[in-house]
Scaffold this active site. Sequence first.
Site, PDB file in Angstrom:
ATOM      1  N   ARG A 110       0.823  -1.225   0.000  1.00 56.60           N
ATOM      2  CA  ARG A 110       0.000   0.000   0.000  1.00 56.60           C
ATOM      3  C   ARG A 110       0.852   1.268   0.000  1.00 56.60           C
ATOM      4  NH1 ARG A 110      -3.807  -1.393   4.142  1.00 56.60           N
ATOM      5  NH2 ARG A 110      -2.493  -0.214   5.551  1.00 56.60           N
ATOM      6  N   ASP A 163      -6.099  23.248  -8.776  1.00 56.98           N
ATOM      7  CA  ASP A 163      -6.249  22.169  -9.757  1.00 56.98           C
ATOM      8  C   ASP A 163      -5.520  22.673 -11.001  1.00 56.98           C
ATOM      9  OD1 ASP A 163      -7.047  20.498 -11.825  1.00 56.98           O
ATOM     10  OD2 ASP A 163      -9.040  20.171 -10.983  1.00 56.98           O
ATOM     11  N   TYR A 166     -14.162  22.341 -11.267  1.00 57.81           N
ATOM     12  CA  TYR A 166     -14.635  21.085 -11.871  1.00 57.81           C
ATOM     13  C   TYR A 166     -15.844  20.594 -11.063  1.00 57.81           C
ATOM     14  CZ  TYR A 166     -14.071  16.048 -12.994  1.00 57.81           C
ATOM     15  OH  TYR A 166     -14.256  14.742 -13.376  1.00 57.81           O
ATOM     16  N   LYS A 181      -5.139  13.024 -17.445  1.00 53.66           N
ATOM     17  CA  LYS A 181      -5.180  13.849 -18.671  1.00 53.66           C
ATOM     18  C   LYS A 181      -3.783  13.887 -19.313  1.00 53.66           C
ATOM     19  CE  LYS A 181      -9.058  14.845 -16.531  1.00 53.66           C
ATOM     20  NZ  LYS A 181     -10.155  13.907 -16.574  1.00 53.66           N
TER      21      LYS A 181
HETATM   22  C1  LIG Z   1      -9.980  19.990 -14.270  1.00 52.32           C
HETATM   23  C2  LIG Z   1     -10.180  18.601 -13.808  1.00 52.32           C
HETATM   24  N1  LIG Z   1      -9.781  18.275 -12.582  1.00 52.32           N
HETATM   25  C3  LIG Z   1      -9.932  17.041 -12.097  1.00 52.32           C
HETATM   26  C4  LIG Z   1     -10.513  16.057 -12.848  1.00 52.32           C
HETATM   27  C5  LIG Z   1     -10.705  14.705 -12.250  1.00 52.32           C
HETATM   28  O1  LIG Z   1      -9.791  13.805 -12.748  1.00 52.32           O
HETATM   29  P1  LIG Z   1     -10.119  12.250 -12.804  1.00 52.32           P
HETATM   30  O2  LIG Z   1     -11.050  12.067 -13.965  1.00 52.32           O
HETATM   31  O3  LIG Z   1      -8.808  11.594 -12.965  1.00 52.32           O
HETATM   32  O4  LIG Z   1     -10.784  11.889 -11.520  1.00 52.32           O
HETATM   33  C6  LIG Z   1     -10.958  16.346 -14.143  1.00 52.32           C
HETATM   34  C7  LIG Z   1     -11.588  15.288 -14.962  1.00 52.32           C
HETATM   35  O5  LIG Z   1     -12.169  15.538 -16.006  1.00 52.32           O
HETATM   36  C8  LIG Z   1     -10.796  17.653 -14.638  1.00 52.32           C
HETATM   37  O6  LIG Z   1     -11.199  18.000 -15.860  1.00 52.32           O
END
Ligand SMILES: Cc1ncc(COP(=O)(O)O)c(C=O)c1O
Length: 393
Positions: free
Chosen positions: A61, A188, A115, A213
Site C-alpha cells: 500500500r 487544480d 470542476y 489527462k
Molecule cells: C480539471 C479537472 N480536474 C480534475 C478532474 C478529475 O480527474 P479524474 O477524472 O482523474 O478523476 C478532471 C476530470 O475531467 C478535470 O477536468
Amino acid sequence: MSSKDSNKADATRLVEAGRRKAWTQGLVSPAVWRASTVLFDDVAALRDAVRHADEVLYYGRRGGPTQWALAEALTEFEPGAAGTTLHASGAAAITTALLALLEPGDELLMTDSAYEPTRVFCDKMLKGLGITTRYYDPLVRGDAIDALFSDRTKVLFMESPGSLTFEIQDVPALCAAAKARGVVTMIDNTWATPLLFPAIGHGVDVSILACTKYVSGHSDVMLGSCTAVAGPFERIRKTLQVMGQAVSPDDAFLASRGLRTMGVRLKQHGESGLEVARWLQQQPLVSKLFHPALPGDAGHALWARDFKGTAGLFAFAIHGDDAARVRLVDALDHFGIGFSWGGLESLALPMDPERCRTAVPWAAPGKMIRLQIGLEDPADLIADLARGLAAAQ
Ligand SMILES: Cc1ncc(COP(=O)(O)O)c(C=O)c1O
C-alpha cells in the site's frame, strides 16, 4: 541517472526525472514492481522499515519503486515542493487534499469555476463534516481579494483556467493574500501542468493534477497527484495512508511513460488548438471563444503574464438552440463524444456551465461546446468542424 541538476531545461527533466539507478536497476525506466507483502530478513529489518515514511519497501500500500519514481519526477517540476502523493484519480487527489487540510468548523473558499465533481464533494461530503464551502468569483481582483477571507477560512482553492469556462485567476495575488492570513492554497493545475504553470513557484502550497489527462496522455489510465510544500505535503500523505489509498504500479508505470513525452504532446495540443480556435473565431455561427491564449479573451493578459504556453482544451459557443448544438456534435467524424481530455484523440462535449455556478450567475453567450484538441492534423479537425457547423445551420 542523476536528476539533481536544478538548472536543466524542462525537456531534459522530462527524460531524466525520477530515474534513480536504485529504482531502475539500470533499465531506462523502472519496471512494474507488483507487490503486497514485503519479506524482511529479520525482525530488526522489519522494525527499521516501519520507521521510514516511504522509499523503503514496507508493504504494497505504501508503493514501490514504480510509484516512487513517478512521484519524484512530478516533484522535480515544482521547485519548492517537499514531495508528491499519488492517488487513484484526479478527483481522489482533490478530495484527499481537502480532507487533509480542513477540519469541522473550518471554511473553504472554492472558485466558482471548479470542476463539477469538486463542487459535489464540497456540497455533500464536506458539508456533512461541518466544513463550510463559500464559492467565490474566479475573476476576483485587487482589493476585493482581501474581502474574501473570514476568520474561519483555512483553505483557498483555485482552478485556473476553469476547465469548462476558462477564466484565468490572479493566482499570485490570491496566494499572497492567503499567505498573509495563514490560509493554505491549492490549485487544480490539470490544464497547464507544471510545464506551463509551475504553481508552487507562483506561491501555491498544493498543486493538484488529474494525471489521467496530459501526464498519462493516452486515455487509458486513471491517476491523480498532489505536489505540495512541507506541512501540507505531510498532512496529505498521512491522510491518504490512513484512508488506505494506493495506486497500482501498472498505472504509475503508464503515467511515467506518458510523462516522458508530455512536453512534445502538450506543445502540439496547444498549437493545434490555437489553429482550430482561430478558425472558429471567423465562423458566423460561433458567438464566442473561451481560450485564454487568444488576444481579446478576458484572461489573456494574466495568461500572458503567468503561463509559459497553452494547452489544447478550450470552449466555444454557437448561436442557436440545443438541437443545433446536437446536430453539430453528432456530425463530427474525428472528434469523439466523451468525458475527460488530454489524450491523443480529439473530443467534443456539449456543456452548460450555468448549471453549476452559484457565486456569479453564468451568462452563456449561446450553446457551449468544449473541445479537446488531440494530435490529429488540425486541417482534418477544421474540416470536421466545418461539416458540424453546416449541420447546425
Ligand atoms: C480539471 C479537472 N480536474 C480534475 C478532474 C478529475 O480527474 P479524474 O477524472 O482523474 O478523476 C478532471 C476530470 O475531467 C478535470 O477536468
